[in-house]
Write a protein that holds these residues in place. Structure first.
Motif, PDB file in Angstrom:
ATOM      1  N   UNK A 533     -31.066  57.965  47.261  1.00 33.91           N
ATOM      2  CA  UNK A 533     -31.358  59.339  46.854  1.00 33.91           C
ATOM      3  C   UNK A 533     -30.914  59.616  45.424  1.00 33.91           C
ATOM      4  N   UNK A 534     -30.057  58.753  44.886  1.00 34.91           N
ATOM      5  CA  UNK A 534     -29.476  58.970  43.558  1.00 34.91           C
ATOM      6  C   UNK A 534     -30.363  58.327  42.501  1.00 34.91           C
ATOM      7  N   UNK A 535     -30.533  59.010  41.378  1.00 32.50           N
ATOM      8  CA  UNK A 535     -31.323  58.470  40.268  1.00 32.50           C
ATOM      9  C   UNK A 535     -30.758  57.111  39.856  1.00 32.50           C
ATOM     10  N   UNK A 536     -31.630  56.126  39.574  1.00 29.73           N
ATOM     11  CA  UNK A 536     -31.140  54.784  39.213  1.00 29.73           C
ATOM     12  C   UNK A 536     -30.127  54.787  38.073  1.00 29.73           C
ATOM     13  N   UNK A 562     -28.108  63.142  39.056  1.00 28.90           N
ATOM     14  CA  UNK A 562     -29.496  63.478  39.347  1.00 28.90           C
ATOM     15  C   UNK A 562     -29.899  62.877  40.692  1.00 28.90           C
ATOM     16  N   UNK A 563     -30.584  63.681  41.493  1.00 30.93           N
ATOM     17  CA  UNK A 563     -31.153  63.226  42.760  1.00 30.93           C
ATOM     18  C   UNK A 563     -32.647  62.983  42.595  1.00 30.93           C
ATOM     19  N   UNK A 568     -40.920  62.850  44.096  1.00 35.56           N
ATOM     20  CA  UNK A 568     -40.816  62.064  42.885  1.00 35.56           C
ATOM     21  C   UNK A 568     -40.132  62.756  41.723  1.00 35.56           C
ATOM     22  N   UNK A 569     -39.855  64.043  41.849  1.00 31.87           N
ATOM     23  CA  UNK A 569     -39.202  64.774  40.763  1.00 31.87           C
ATOM     24  C   UNK A 569     -37.689  64.539  40.793  1.00 31.87           C
ATOM     25  N   UNK A 570     -37.037  64.949  39.723  1.00 30.10           N
ATOM     26  CA  UNK A 570     -35.582  64.818  39.614  1.00 30.10           C
ATOM     27  C   UNK A 570     -34.932  66.192  39.748  1.00 30.10           C
ATOM     28  N   UNK A 571     -33.763  66.218  40.365  1.00 30.61           N
ATOM     29  CA  UNK A 571     -33.016  67.468  40.507  1.00 30.61           C
ATOM     30  C   UNK A 571     -31.574  67.201  40.115  1.00 30.61           C
TER      31      UNK A 571
END
Length: 782
Positions: A533-536, A562-563, A568-571
């Motif tokens: 779930x975590x941005x790379x 960032x999640x 496909x979006x980032x939060x």
């Protein structure tokens, strides 16, 4: 046809004659009562005899084949073997045992053969024989057709694997996999006949609404690979820069149209062309943008080193499903078992394909050796996995809520009515009575059914006490869990942040806010690795701090990361985490606070501080900052640069005649045209009114700069269409060079401004370089 290029001959399939299943069925085709092979119905006396008076494979004497009062005598005396001799039973057998030292060892039945178990085993054996009969007399292999929506590619890897590895055959199916031919309508081909299946997209909703009785069986691509690819022309290029340009869109590109409309770009503002499916058209400048698959065309762009920009609908929150397996209502109604079998075998093939891409590529090359090189299929396989996401969701999973979102998106662009009912469109993969997959119906007969019932009853009685003890232990465990989950539920449902508990690397508790924050359902989250779930770019940080926390090392328990949302979006979120004992082992409990809107607000403030709100170009402050960075340091040398001041000629009459709204549109179009002409290293800005500035880095010689100015004036002078109104403007340009005309911002700006005044004085719609004589000329004028 969707994404079709033509047809290539396909290797002929294996016929029924000679197939191992067929031969086995021929050998076992003669059956008798309850499906038993006729070879089993032999006269009792023909059965071979064994020691102890029992026939091989049957416990004890056979009722009905001994005269009354003689069975025990026959057992003591011992039966005759094939040579007419007595076996070692009765008195002679006892004597021989004594001679061998075995006397005094009574014959005892094993403890496992006491009580009701021998009867249970006999009944279960009878049940198995009753069941095996129908299995041996297998139904004939059924022929079905799978229509691809494209030529052979890794995009359909799972179906090739299911066919080549025999998964379809095991399910009783002979599958003909057909490439799409030019002009093929896959939906029409599927609904026109029984036994037909197809690969579609989210546009199956449109077909359903149009009256075609299609049913989605399984989603293979959780995310659509369809994107819009444009030629990279200048820095800061956006979707709006495609207005008026040539764009190739393939059929079923509704998600791209929806993303364009969300950006305020109507399809009528684009020059739409028929798709050639040739990436070379974009690379050679025949078109300015084209729809493409991230799994396909991008391979050729990257191999050629072609600079491109990629616009994905997912950045606008439009996350459609990709390839979807479907069939017709008629097929499901008339052949439900066949549908379940085909679906299950196909998904099994996909599981193999994603784990063994190299082997599946070999299968594709065997089918279409002249289509693509191996490197292409390897690239396609690498790009496919992130779209299917087998690490996050089960292959074939479909979310009714996601389909509802897709239908609502279609409704927003006028392709579907609002609130279109989805009843009957989504396949229920769980058959009646809770059976999963294809389950043939067999007639067990009275004997088999009786064996099953009696055997089950005896086994249940034997284990009743054990089950009762286990149930008591389970009640205690559930009571403790209920108490713990009850506390968490009260807390989780009264907070506005996402809460979670992780134990042994898995999420075990989540609250509703977390499902909203991530876009995944509770069931999906509990199956996922939380780190996915975590941005790379942030994943390493989170893992390192989690490990440090587990060791007891000091580590921040609150920070921003960032999640990755399901669409496909980032939060942006604030992560707070700590450890506690849960269920006898250590676990991590944490919360996630959504910071996305705050981050967006901060970004908007930063953007407004450095950009012109009307044209989106850098404002005076950003141009000044870039110029200051490019200027040579005191006592040093730097690359040459040029500063251009541009002023629109006779712009005020446009505002006065047509209004400021038209004038604003003119300024916006001029800004867009300036960006289209300049290089990546150059910078265009608006410094007020109808005044623009261009920073050319590096500056080049005078001939090159003059040619650039002429191109800028020519592109500005082209007529501008605004709501049926045509207006035209020209531009005057003043040019100052560094270091020739100055080495500081103030001196260069004054020189460029004086050169612009000279261009205006010389009749407008021209360019002038600064020279010292301009100051004397101005003094003479005044």
């Amino acid at each position: 046809m969707d994404r079709g290029r033509g047809h290539r001959p396909r290797p002929s399939g294996v016929g029924l004659t000679g197939h191992p299943r067929t031969l086995h069925r021929q050998r076992c085709s003669s059956t008798s009562v309850a499906g038993l092979p006729s070879a089993a119905l032999v006269a009792p006396g023909a059965l071979p005899r064994g020691r102890g008076g029992s026939r091989r494979g049957l416990p004890g004497p056979i009722p009905g084949h001994c005269r009354p009062g003689k069975c025990q005598t026959r057992r003591r005396a011992g039966p005759q073997d094939a040579g007419g001799r007595r076996a070692q039973g009765g008195r002679r057998g006892v004597a021989r045992r004594k001679a061998k030292g075995l006397a005094g060892t009574p014959h005892r039945r094993s403890p496992i053969m006491r009580g009701p178990l021998p009867l249970v085993l006999a009944l279960v054996s009878l049940f198995v024989l009753c069941l095996l009969g129908p299995l041996q007399a297998a139904q004939p292999v059924e022929r079905v057709v799978l229509h691809l929506k494209w030529t052979h590619a890794f995009q359909f890897a799972g179906y090739y694997a299911a066919q080549s590895l025999g998964y379809y055959r095991e399910a009783g199916l002979d599958v003909d996999i057909r490439e799409a031919l030019p002009g093929t309508d896959v939906v029409q081909a599927v609904v026109a006949d029984e036994g037909h299946y197809g690969i579609g997209t989210s546009s199956l909703l449109l077909a359903r609404h149009a009256g075609h009785p299609v049913v989605a069986l399984a989603v293979i691509f959780q995310h659509s690979p369809l994107v819009l690819v444009a030629r990279s022309l200048f820095p800061g290029q956006t979707l709006h820069d495609l207005v008026g340009r040539r764009v190739m869109l393939e059929p079923q590109s509704e998600e791209l149209l929806a993303s364009l409309q969300k950006e305020g770009i109507a399809p009528g503002t684009l020059t739409l062309l028929d798709h050639s499916f040739d990436p070379q058209d974009l690379m050679e400048g025949m078109v300015d943008a084209m729809s493409a698959y991230t799994t396909n065309e991008l391979y050729y762009f990257e191999r050629a080193g072609f600079p491109y920009l990629l616009f994905s609908p997912r950045t606008q929150g439009i996350d459609f499903y990709g390839d979807t397996l479907f069939t017709s209502e008629q097929e499901i109604d008339r052949h439900p078992a066949r549908v379940r079998a085909f679906r299950a075998a196909s998904l099994k093939g996909w599981q193999y394909a994603l784990s063994h891409p190299a082997q599946v590529i070999d299968m594709i090359l065997a089918r279409a050796p002249d289509s693509h090189e191996r490197a292409f299929y390897e690239y396609e396989a690498h790009q496919t996995a992130p779209l299917i996401r087998p690490d996050l969701v089960e292959i074939g999973y479909m979310s009714p809520a996601r389909w509802r979102h897709i239908a609502d998106t279609y409704a927003e662009i006028g392709l579907l009515p609002p609130g279109l009912p989805l009843g009957g469109f989504l396949y229920n993969a769980t058959p009646p009575n809770g059976l999963s997959g294809a389950w043939p119906t067999y007639s067990l007969g009275g004997a088999g059914l009786l064996a099953l019932l009696v055997g089950t009853s005896l086994l249940r009685s034997r284990h009743r006490r054990h089950v009762a003890r286990l149930n008591a232990e389970l009640r205690d465990v559930h009571a403790a869990l209920d108490e713990s989950e009850g506390r968490f539920k009260v807390l989780s449902e009264t907070t506005s942040v996402g809460l979670f508990v992780v134990r042994d690397g898995r999420l075990i508790l989540v609250n509703p806010v977390l499902t909203t924050l991530t876009g995944f359902s509770r069931e999906e989250l509990l199956r996922m690795d939380p780190y996915t779930l975590v941005h790379p770019d942030d994943r390493g940080l989170v893992q390192a701090r989690s490990q440090a926390r587990g060791r007891g090392d000091p580590t921040p328990n609150r920070y921003e990361i960032r999640l990755l949302h399901a669409n496909g979006s980032e939060r942006w979120v604030e992560l707070t985490a700590g450890q506690l004992s849960y269920g006898g082992s250590m676990a991590t409990i944490g919360s996630l606070t959504d910071l996305t809107e705050r981050r967006r607000t901060e970004e908007r403030i930063r953007h407004m501080a450095q950009h012109d709100p009307l044209t989106g170009l850098p404002n005076r402050a950003q141009v000044s900052d870039r110029l200051h960075q490019a200027l040579p340091r005191p006592g040093g040398e730097g690359p040459p640069l040029a500063l251009l001041y541009i002023d629109l000629d006779r712009f005020k009459p446009i505002n006065g005649t047509h209004g400021h709204a038209v004038g604003d549109r003119v300024l916006q179009e001029v800004g867009r045209r300036l960006r289209a002409v300049l290089r990546r290293s150059d910078l265009a800005g608006r410094i007020g009114g109808d005044e623009f500035v261009v920073l050319v880095l590096p500056g080049g010689d005078r001939a090159e700069l003059r040619e650039l100015c002429q191109r800028l004036r020519a592109t500005i002078a082209r007529p501008i269409e605004i709501n049926g109104l045509t207006v035209s403007v020209t531009a005057s340009v003043g040019i100052a060079l560094c270091p020739e005309h100055g080495q500081d911002e103030v001196t260069l700006a004054r020189a460029a401004d004086l050169a612009l005044y000279e261009a205006k004085r010389q009749g407008r719609d021209t360019e002038r370089f600064y020279h010292p004589g301009i100051v004397r000329d101005l003094a003479d004028i005044h």
